[in-house]
Design a protein around this motif. Structure first.
Motif, PDB file in Angstrom:
ATOM      1  N   ILE A  50       0.828  -1.208   0.000  1.00 42.65           N
ATOM      2  CA  ILE A  50       0.000   0.000   0.000  1.00 42.65           C
ATOM      3  C   ILE A  50       0.863   1.258   0.000  1.00 42.65           C
ATOM      4  O   ILE A  50       0.716   2.144  -0.850  1.00 42.65           O
ATOM      5  CB  ILE A  50      -0.946   0.016   1.220  1.00 42.65           C
ATOM      6  N   ALA A  51       1.796   1.360   0.958  1.00 44.14           N
ATOM      7  CA  ALA A  51       2.549   2.601   1.136  1.00 44.14           C
ATOM      8  C   ALA A  51       3.549   2.846   0.017  1.00 44.14           C
ATOM      9  O   ALA A  51       3.697   3.981  -0.453  1.00 44.14           O
ATOM     10  CB  ALA A  51       3.258   2.579   2.487  1.00 44.14           C
ATOM     11  N   VAL A  52       4.246   1.788  -0.430  1.00 44.12           N
ATOM     12  CA  VAL A  52       5.323   1.988  -1.402  1.00 44.12           C
ATOM     13  C   VAL A  52       4.798   2.444  -2.763  1.00 44.12           C
ATOM     14  O   VAL A  52       5.316   3.424  -3.336  1.00 44.12           O
ATOM     15  CB  VAL A  52       6.175   0.705  -1.524  1.00 44.12           C
ATOM     16  N   PRO A  53       3.767   1.792  -3.343  1.00 46.19           N
ATOM     17  CA  PRO A  53       3.259   2.314  -4.630  1.00 46.19           C
ATOM     18  C   PRO A  53       2.744   3.751  -4.539  1.00 46.19           C
ATOM     19  O   PRO A  53       2.942   4.541  -5.467  1.00 46.19           O
ATOM     20  CB  PRO A  53       2.123   1.339  -4.975  1.00 46.19           C
ATOM     21  N   LEU A  54       2.081   4.086  -3.401  1.00 45.95           N
ATOM     22  CA  LEU A  54       1.597   5.454  -3.243  1.00 45.95           C
ATOM     23  C   LEU A  54       2.747   6.449  -3.212  1.00 45.95           C
ATOM     24  O   LEU A  54       2.696   7.510  -3.840  1.00 45.95           O
ATOM     25  CB  LEU A  54       0.762   5.566  -1.956  1.00 45.95           C
ATOM     26  N   ALA A  55       3.809   6.110  -2.458  1.00 43.47           N
ATOM     27  CA  ALA A  55       4.969   7.006  -2.378  1.00 43.47           C
ATOM     28  C   ALA A  55       5.664   7.135  -3.730  1.00 43.47           C
ATOM     29  O   ALA A  55       6.095   8.221  -4.125  1.00 43.47           O
ATOM     30  CB  ALA A  55       5.950   6.501  -1.323  1.00 43.47           C
ATOM     31  N   SER A  56       5.759   6.020  -4.470  1.00 40.00           N
ATOM     32  CA  SER A  56       6.416   6.060  -5.777  1.00 40.00           C
ATOM     33  C   SER A  56       5.622   6.913  -6.765  1.00 40.00           C
ATOM     34  O   SER A  56       6.186   7.691  -7.528  1.00 40.00           O
ATOM     35  CB  SER A  56       6.583   4.636  -6.320  1.00 40.00           C
ATOM     36  N   ARG A  57       4.289   6.771  -6.749  1.00 41.35           N
ATOM     37  CA  ARG A  57       3.458   7.573  -7.655  1.00 41.35           C
ATOM     38  C   ARG A  57       3.539   9.052  -7.315  1.00 41.35           C
ATOM     39  O   ARG A  57       3.407   9.903  -8.199  1.00 41.35           O
ATOM     40  CB  ARG A  57       2.014   7.097  -7.583  1.00 41.35           C
ATOM     41  N   ALA A  58       3.748   9.358  -6.039  1.00 42.54           N
ATOM     42  CA  ALA A  58       3.858  10.758  -5.630  1.00 42.54           C
ATOM     43  C   ALA A  58       5.247  11.322  -5.899  1.00 42.54           C
ATOM     44  O   ALA A  58       5.505  12.487  -5.610  1.00 42.54           O
ATOM     45  CB  ALA A  58       3.519  10.888  -4.143  1.00 42.54           C
ATOM     46  N   GLY A  59       6.138  10.499  -6.440  1.00 42.51           N
ATOM     47  CA  GLY A  59       7.492  10.948  -6.748  1.00 42.51           C
ATOM     48  C   GLY A  59       8.417  10.985  -5.549  1.00 42.51           C
ATOM     49  O   GLY A  59       9.484  11.599  -5.602  1.00 42.51           O
ATOM     50  N   LEU A  60       8.045  10.311  -4.447  1.00 46.43           N
ATOM     51  CA  LEU A  60       8.856  10.334  -3.234  1.00 46.43           C
ATOM     52  C   LEU A  60       9.864   9.195  -3.184  1.00 46.43           C
ATOM     53  O   LEU A  60      10.757   9.211  -2.347  1.00 46.43           O
ATOM     54  CB  LEU A  60       7.946  10.258  -1.996  1.00 46.43           C
ATOM     55  N   GLY A  61       9.719   8.193  -4.041  1.00 43.17           N
ATOM     56  CA  GLY A  61      10.634   7.067  -4.045  1.00 43.17           C
ATOM     57  C   GLY A  61      10.180   5.954  -3.116  1.00 43.17           C
ATOM     58  O   GLY A  61       9.429   6.171  -2.163  1.00 43.17           O
ATOM     59  N   SER A  62      10.653   4.736  -3.394  1.00 44.28           N
ATOM     60  CA  SER A  62      10.212   3.577  -2.613  1.00 44.28           C
ATOM     61  C   SER A  62      10.747   3.593  -1.192  1.00 44.28           C
ATOM     62  O   SER A  62      10.077   3.129  -0.266  1.00 44.28           O
ATOM     63  CB  SER A  62      10.658   2.292  -3.316  1.00 44.28           C
ATOM     64  N   VAL A  63      11.964   4.129  -0.995  1.00 41.42           N
ATOM     65  CA  VAL A  63      12.566   4.109   0.348  1.00 41.42           C
ATOM     66  C   VAL A  63      11.707   4.887   1.336  1.00 41.42           C
ATOM     67  O   VAL A  63      11.429   4.421   2.451  1.00 41.42           O
ATOM     68  CB  VAL A  63      14.003   4.673   0.303  1.00 41.42           C
ATOM     69  N   LEU A  64      11.277   6.076   0.943  1.00 40.35           N
ATOM     70  CA  LEU A  64      10.428   6.865   1.838  1.00 40.35           C
ATOM     71  C   LEU A  64       9.099   6.152   2.082  1.00 40.35           C
ATOM     72  O   LEU A  64       8.534   6.221   3.185  1.00 40.35           O
ATOM     73  CB  LEU A  64      10.185   8.251   1.239  1.00 40.35           C
ATOM     74  N   GLY A  65       8.596   5.430   1.082  1.00 44.53           N
ATOM     75  CA  GLY A  65       7.377   4.654   1.273  1.00 44.53           C
ATOM     76  C   GLY A  65       7.548   3.578   2.334  1.00 44.53           C
ATOM     77  O   GLY A  65       6.676   3.388   3.194  1.00 44.53           O
ATOM     78  N   TYR A  66       8.676   2.873   2.293  1.00 49.12           N
ATOM     79  CA  TYR A  66       8.950   1.858   3.314  1.00 49.12           C
ATOM     80  C   TYR A  66       9.060   2.489   4.709  1.00 49.12           C
ATOM     81  O   TYR A  66       8.525   1.951   5.692  1.00 49.12           O
ATOM     82  CB  TYR A  66      10.255   1.128   2.990  1.00 49.12           C
ATOM     83  N   LEU A  67       9.762   3.608   4.799  1.00 49.67           N
ATOM     84  CA  LEU A  67       9.930   4.272   6.093  1.00 49.67           C
ATOM     85  C   LEU A  67       8.584   4.731   6.657  1.00 49.67           C
ATOM     86  O   LEU A  67       8.308   4.584   7.853  1.00 49.67           O
ATOM     87  CB  LEU A  67      10.881   5.457   5.947  1.00 49.67           C
ATOM     88  N   ILE A  68       7.737   5.277   5.788  1.00 52.88           N
ATOM     89  CA  ILE A  68       6.409   5.723   6.232  1.00 52.88           C
ATOM     90  C   ILE A  68       5.583   4.526   6.703  1.00 52.88           C
ATOM     91  O   ILE A  68       4.863   4.603   7.715  1.00 52.88           O
ATOM     92  CB  ILE A  68       5.695   6.478   5.092  1.00 52.88           C
ATOM     93  N   ALA A  69       5.683   3.409   5.975  1.00 50.47           N
ATOM     94  CA  ALA A  69       4.967   2.197   6.386  1.00 50.47           C
ATOM     95  C   ALA A  69       5.425   1.746   7.770  1.00 50.47           C
ATOM     96  O   ALA A  69       4.603   1.349   8.619  1.00 50.47           O
ATOM     97  CB  ALA A  69       5.188   1.086   5.358  1.00 50.47           C
ATOM     98  N   GLY A  70       6.742   1.813   8.017  1.00 49.35           N
ATOM     99  CA  GLY A  70       7.254   1.434   9.334  1.00 49.35           C
ATOM    100  C   GLY A  70       6.766   2.355  10.435  1.00 49.35           C
ATOM    101  O   GLY A  70       6.430   1.908  11.549  1.00 49.35           O
TER     102      GLY A  70
END
Length: 624
Positions: free
Chosen positions: A17-37
């Motif tokens: 859920i978090a990683v695709p949303l972050a990637s689509r927003a241009g934030l990158g997958s790493v920030l998506g993982y961190l937000i999920a954590g």
């Protein structure tokens, strides 16, 4: 078992859920993982006592990542980086360590604690930086390669840091820590009980074993396993290599990540390189994602809320200090423009090995518990804002236009064949040559083209191929063949003329847009000139002949005759062509063109007439 399955479902759900949303927003997958954590841990409180075990398990993602990076680096490429490893990387570690220690002592910390803090904060996040560089296809830029050299130096520096840190502890505390370590780790206790020369021999023996095993043991084992033709056994073999080497390095007190990196370098020229990459990559991706989630989930927001201003000041101060040092080193080592901002902003955080050093410093009774807790929060928060630093780098690149555009890549390998221009024409040449077993050095001024090449596994360097300094770095002085396949006809002619002046013995193959361009390149000194549409047009014409009654052999013969005569005609016309004079205003050119066309038509008709005569004689021979 049920608890494990629920936790696994939770983490996987957060990922998807978090990683695709972050990637689509241009934030990158790493920030998506961190937000999920952060959502799992501090905000929703869904993480439990399993977090520490998960962190240790997820650290294998870093180990696998360095193994894959090692597979992409041959030993000679690593040797070519020695100046950056020792100079750029070594200075970064020493200067940051000294600066942090000095500031800590200025704020009243004892020297032993200050030096420990300097060691901890001198490191950057290998996991986040390399993952982001690969995602953004920036690894082969000068800034990306400089950042990688510093990160590799830091990973190597962890070894002496772990060896020297016990010397910072008070004697009584050191004895207690040593007794506890011996009780928990019998193998480590045995190695620790050896004399100094014994520990050194064990360490060197482990490194030597990895090198020898890579050459003499792993390859025969892979051939044996590969003979079974079972994909899962190949995968098990790849995992066994990584886990086994990491375990060996851990037992002798070395960095598991560094050990697997070394194994990857040893296997870089193996015939099983690509199979190893495909087997390890899925596990690396999942474990790296899990690692970033555990970093986000492990942030203690109670510590942040207890002293928000102080924690924010420490994080900002650390990032600013490291950025200042990195910017100075970038200037010293001639890293300019966008590469400098990438290098400076990309490495300004603390790193995951800082968690390891903090835990070790606590076990050695060097850092008190309260201070260690704050240090862990500062490390985690600085890692958390790293993706934002990369976003800032992207914004700076869009808002600012550097003089001369992006800096060209640093060329670290020279092949006997230089291909200047790798568009729709040059890429076919490059694929044919490299897949035939020859090394090439590919240059192109289009950054997107080079990045696209790297996506498909082909190596190329960004930069203007007509620049003398870039050609010199690419190995023009020693090259055997130069292929000029640029879109710009003027740049093509200039490059051919320059290369011919520098290297009268060099074989130059040039792409021409039309017949007039052929004449220009002929005068500039090209050996072989290929009109970009000529060969494909000949093939189309051959297909026409085959479909109006000629056999494949006859059509091919006529194609060869036309090619040979037209090529000779072009060389003949080059003698009467006058630069700057339109061909329709050159009577000698027009007259000679008509003569050559008539000769070509006569030759073709003679060949066609011989075919008809042979067909007419065939029934008579049969009748007789």
């Amino acid at each position: 078992m049920e608890s494990f399955l629920l936790q696994a479902t939770l983490y996987l759900f957060a990922m998807v859920i978090a990683v695709p949303l972050a990637s689509r927003a241009g934030l990158g997958s790493v920030l998506g993982y961190l937000i999920a954590g952060i959502l799992i841990g501090p905000i929703l409180g869904l993480s439990g006592s399993e977090m520490t075990d998960l962190q240790h398990f997820a650290e294998f993602g870093v180990v696998m990542m360095l193994f894959l990076i090692g597979l992409e680096l041959e030993p000679r490429a690593l040797w070519a980086m020695r100046d950056k490893l020792l100079g750029l990387g070594g200075l970064q570690v020493l200067l940051t360590l000294a600066a942090v220690a000095a500031i800590a002592m200025a704020f009243g910390q004892p020297p032993r604690i200050s030096i420990a803090l300097g060691m901890i904060f001198s490191l950057s996040s290998t996991a986040i930086v390399l993952q982001t560089l690969n995602e953004k296809r920036l690894m082969q830029t000068k800034g990306g390669r400089s950042a990688f050299a510093v990160l590799l130096t830091q990973d190597i520096a962890v070894i002496p840091m772990l060896a020297l840190m016990p010397l910072l502890a008070l004697p009584g505390a050191r004895a207690l820590a040593k007794a506890k370590e011996g009780a928990d780790h019998p193998v480590a206790h045995f190695i620790e009980s050896l004399p100094g020369w014994g520990v050194t021999l064990v360490t060197l023996g482990a490194v030597l074993f990895v090198i020898v095993a890579g050459h003499l043991l792993i390859r025969p084992m892979f051939r044996f396993v590969h003979a079974a033709r079972l994909r899962e056994i190949n995968t098990a073999m790849a995992l066994m290599i990584v886990v086994g080497i990491a375990s060996l390095m851990y037992l002798v007190g070395l960095s598991p990540a560094l050990g697997t990196f070394l194994a990857g370098v040893v296997l870089a020229d193996s015939e099983f390189k690509h199979e190893l990459e495909s087997d390890i990559e899925p596990f690396k991706g999942l474990l790296m994602g899990l690692f970033f989630i555990t970093v986000g989930a492990g942030i203690n927001f109670n510590t942040v809320l207890a002293a928000p201003v102080e924690i924010a000041g420490l994080v900002i101060g650390l990032v600013a200090l490291k950025a200042l040092i990195l910017a100075g080193l970038a200037r010293l080592f001639n890293v300019r423009g966008k590469d400098r901002s990438l290098f400076t902003l990309g490495l300004a955080q603390a790193g995951e090995f800082g968690f390891v050093l903090v835990a070790f410093a606590v076990s050695q009774r060097i850092l008190p518990g309260v201070l260690a807790e704050r240090v862990l929060v500062v490390i985690a928060l600085s890692m958390l804002i790293t993706p934002l630093m990369f976003i800032l780098h992207d914004l700076l690149g869009k808002l600012r236009r550097d003089e001369g555009g992006p800096s060209p890549d640093e060329i670290d390998e020279q092949g006997p064949i230089i291909i200047a221009g790798v568009g729709r024409f040059g890429q076919v040449v490059n694929r044919l040559v490299t897949m035939s077993g020859f090394r090439t050095t590919v240059l192109d001024a289009d950054l997107k083209t080079i990045q696209l090449m790297r996506t498909f596994g082909f190596k190329g360097y960004f930069g203007d191929p007509t620049r003398p300094d870039l050609l010199a770095a690419a190995g023009l002085a020693k090259a055997r063949v130069l292929v000029v396949a640029l879109d710009d006809r003027g740049a093509t002619t200039r490059l051919v003329a320059y290369a011919r002046r520098m290297r009268p013995d060099l074989h130059i193959i040039a792409r021409a847009r039309d017949r007039i361009h052929v004449f220009e390149l002929y005068r500039a000194g090209a050996n072989d000139i290929v009109r970009e549409m000529f060969d494909s047009s000949l093939r189309a014409g051959r297909y026409v002949l085959e479909n109006v009654g000629l056999s494949e052999f006859e059509a091919a013969e006529l194609e060869k005759i036309f090619f040979k005569l037209d090529r000779a005609a072009v060389r003949d016309l080059a003698q009467v062509w006058k630069p700057g004079v339109p061909v329709e205003q050159n009577p000698d050119y027009i007259s000679r063109t008509k003569e050559l066309n008539a000769e070509l038509e006569t030759a073709m008709m003679e060949r066609f007439s011989r075919r008809e005569d042979s067909e007419a004689d065939e029934p008579a021979k049969t009748k007789g």
